[in-house]
Design a protein around this motif. Structure first.
Motif, short mmCIF file in Angstrom:
data_model
loop_
_atom_site.label_atom_id
_atom_site.label_comp_id
_atom_site.label_asym_id
_atom_site.label_seq_id
_atom_site.Cartn_x
_atom_site.Cartn_y
_atom_site.Cartn_z
N GLY A 192 0.78 -0.99 -0.01
CA GLY A 192 -0.23 -0.19 0.18
C GLY A 192 0.76 1.17 -0.05
N ASN A 193 2.07 1.21 0.22
CA ASN A 193 3.11 2.38 0.21
C ASN A 193 3.19 3.24 -1.10
OD1 ASN A 193 3.87 2.28 2.78
ND2 ASN A 193 5.17 0.63 2.54
N ILE B 100 13.49 7.86 -1.95
CA ILE B 100 12.23 7.54 -1.01
C ILE B 100 12.29 6.13 -0.84
CG2 ILE B 100 11.15 9.79 -1.15
CD1 ILE B 100 9.22 8.38 -3.34
N GLY B 101 10.98 5.78 0.11
CA GLY B 101 10.78 4.20 0.39
C GLY B 101 11.85 3.54 0.65
N GLY B 102 12.92 4.07 1.35
CA GLY B 102 13.95 3.12 1.89
C GLY B 102 14.99 3.01 0.95
N GLY B 103 14.99 3.97 -0.06
CA GLY B 103 16.02 4.09 -1.39
C GLY B 103 15.61 3.21 -2.25
N PHE B 104 14.51 2.49 -2.17
CA PHE B 104 13.85 1.64 -3.50
C PHE B 104 13.24 2.45 -4.45
CE2 PHE B 104 14.36 -1.34 0.23
CZ PHE B 104 15.12 -2.15 -0.29
N MET B 105 12.78 3.56 -3.86
CA MET B 105 11.96 4.53 -5.12
C MET B 105 12.92 5.78 -5.02
SD MET B 105 9.28 2.51 -5.98
CE MET B 105 9.44 0.91 -5.22
N ARG C 151 1.46 10.54 -3.45
CA ARG C 151 0.90 11.77 -2.86
C ARG C 151 2.08 12.48 -2.91
NH1 ARG C 151 -4.34 12.37 -1.10
NH2 ARG C 151 -5.33 10.45 -0.89
N MET C 152 3.33 11.88 -2.54
CA MET C 152 4.49 13.10 -2.38
C MET C 152 4.67 13.53 -3.80
SD MET C 152 6.76 10.40 0.00
CE MET C 152 8.07 11.37 -0.10
N ALA C 153 4.68 12.69 -4.86
CA ALA C 153 5.08 12.99 -6.13
C ALA C 153 4.09 14.24 -6.74
CB ALA C 153 4.95 11.92 -7.23
N VAL C 154 2.92 14.22 -6.44
CA VAL C 154 1.95 15.29 -6.60
C VAL C 154 2.12 16.44 -6.24
CG1 VAL C 154 -0.46 15.84 -6.37
CG2 VAL C 154 0.21 13.49 -7.58
N SER C 155 2.57 16.38 -4.88
CA SER C 155 2.70 17.44 -3.67
C SER C 155 4.21 18.14 -4.41
CB SER C 155 3.06 16.98 -2.54
OG SER C 155 3.50 17.98 -1.68
N TRP C 156 4.99 17.40 -4.92
CA TRP C 156 6.20 18.15 -5.34
C TRP C 156 6.06 18.81 -6.80
CZ3 TRP C 156 9.21 13.30 -3.42
CH2 TRP C 156 10.13 13.57 -2.23
N VAL D 9 8.91 13.21 -11.25
CA VAL D 9 9.19 11.99 -11.81
C VAL D 9 9.32 10.97 -10.97
CG1 VAL D 9 10.19 10.66 -13.60
CG2 VAL D 9 10.09 13.14 -13.84
N LEU D 10 8.41 10.04 -10.61
CA LEU D 10 8.52 8.89 -9.63
C LEU D 10 8.71 7.76 -10.23
CD1 LEU D 10 7.68 7.76 -6.67
CD2 LEU D 10 5.27 7.56 -7.39
N ASP D 11 9.67 7.00 -9.67
CA ASP D 11 9.82 5.42 -10.01
C ASP D 11 10.63 4.76 -9.30
OD1 ASP D 11 10.16 3.44 -12.41
OD2 ASP D 11 9.81 5.15 -13.83
N PHE D 12 10.98 3.52 -9.62
CA PHE D 12 11.85 2.83 -8.92
C PHE D 12 13.27 3.40 -8.78
CE2 PHE D 12 8.83 -0.41 -9.88
CZ PHE D 12 9.04 -1.37 -8.70
N ASN D 13 14.04 3.52 -7.80
CA ASN D 13 15.39 4.02 -7.75
C ASN D 13 16.40 2.95 -8.17
OD1 ASN D 13 17.41 5.78 -6.99
ND2 ASN D 13 17.69 4.76 -5.12
#
Length: 261
Positions: free
Chosen positions: A56-57, A249-254, A63-68, A180-184
Motif C-alpha cells: 500500500g505504500n 524515498i521508500g528506503g532507497g527503493f524508490m 501523494r509525495m510526487a503530486v505534492s512536489w 518523476v516518480l519511479d523505482f530508484n
C-alpha cells in the motif's frame, strides 16, 4: 484534436470507452510497441498487484510526487504514463473543479480502466480529467501549455528518455515543475541486492499466479537499464530545466526527480 473537453460525460448503464480529445499519434518504435502490449496485458490486475507488492505504500509515494509538482487550484496539469489514473485523481483534487487534468498513456486498456474508475467517483473535481491515448516522446500539446507535470513509473519504460524529458520541458510553462516518480536505480549494492531478491522471490512468483511471470520478470531489467538519480538530474538539465533534484524515498527503493523549467 482541436477541442478540449473539460470532463468525460456522466455514464450510466453500459460501459463506454474513454474520450480521446487529441489526435492519436502512432507508436513507431518496435520496442515501444512491445512495452505497450505488456501494459495492455497487465492492466486488469495492475492496481491490485501494486497494492500487494508495495504493501500500500505506493499511495504515499504518489501523494509525495503530486505534492512536489506544485500543482495548485485552477491549474492546467498533465499526468504522463497515467496508467489506471492514481496520480491523475490526486492531481484533480489539487487543481479543483475549475482546474484541468490531462492524463496520457499509450495503453488503451489502462485508459479504459482509468475512465471506468472516474465514472464511479462522486467528487466534482474528478470530472475535470480527460484521458488521452498518446506517446510520451511525441506529445500532442502546444508549447508552454501546462502548469505542472507528473509521471509515475513511466519514464523507466520509455525507450527514448531524453526525448521524453525534452517534450515535458517543451509543454511546461516557465517556472513550472515536473515530478518523476519511479523505482530508484541505487548505487548501493545492498539496496540493489534486496531489490533483486524481492523481484525474483516475491514479485515474479506472485505474478506467475496471474499468468504474468514473464511480464514482471521484465521489471528487474528495466530498473538495471534505468538511470541513477545523478543521471536523471543531468538529463533534465541537458534538456533545459533550470534546476533538478532527485530524492530517494521508500528506503532507497524508490526515487523522485523534481525539475523546474
Amino acid at each position: 484534436m482541436v477541442t478540449l473537453h473539460h470532463c468525460l460525460p456522466s455514464i450510466t448503464g453500459q460501459h463506454r470507452r474513454p474520450v480521446f480529445p487529441f489526435k492519436q499519434r502512432p507508436i513507431r518504435c518496435a520496442a515501444a510497441a512491445e512495452r505497450q502490449e505488456l501494459f495492455n496485458r497487465i492492466a486488469p490486475v495492475y492496481d491490485n498487484l501494486n497494492d500487494l507488492f508495495s504493501l500500500g505504500n505506493h499511495r504515499i509515494w504518489k501523494r509525495m510526487a503530486v505534492s512536489w509538482c506544485g500543482a495548485k487550484e485552477g491549474d492546467n496539469v498533465l499526468d504522463l504514463c497515467c496508467g489506471s489514473g492514481d496520480l491523475a485523481f490526486l492531481l484533480s483534487e489539487k487543481v479543483g473543479p475549475h482546474g484541468q487534468v490531462t492524463a496520457l498513456d499509450f495503453s488503451k486498456e489502462q485508459l479504459q480502466i482509468a475512465a471506468s474508475r472516474q465514472q464511479v467517483r462522486s467528487k466534482p473535481c474528478y470530472k475535470n480529467i480527460k484521458w488521452v491515448e498518446g506517446n510520451a516522446v511525441d506529445l500532442p500539446f502546444s508549447n508552454s501549455y501546462f502548469d505542472a507535470i507528473t509521471i509515475g513509473y513511466g519514464l523507466r519504460n520509455v525507450v527514448d528518455r531524453p526525448k521524453a524529458i525534452e517534450e515535458m520541458y517543451r509543454v511546461l510553462k516557465d517556472g513550472s515543475k515536473v515530478s518523476v516518480l519511479d523505482f530508484n536505480k541505487s548505487t548501493h549494492s545492498i539496496t540493489t541486492s534486496i531489490q533483486d531478491w524481492v523481484i525474483d522471490y516475491v514479485i515474479v512468483p506472485v505474478a506467475s499466479g496471474h499468468g504474468l511471470a514473464s511480464e514482471y520478470e521484465y521489471l528487474k531489467n528495466s530498473i538495471k537499464e534505468y538511470l541513477t538519480g545523478d543521471e536523471l538530474e543531468k538529463l533534465a538539465l541537458e534538456a533545459g530545466f533550470s534546476s533538478a533534484k532527485h530524492f530517494e524515498i521508500g528506503g532507497g527503493f524508490m526515487g523522485n526527480l523534481v525539475a523546474t523549467r
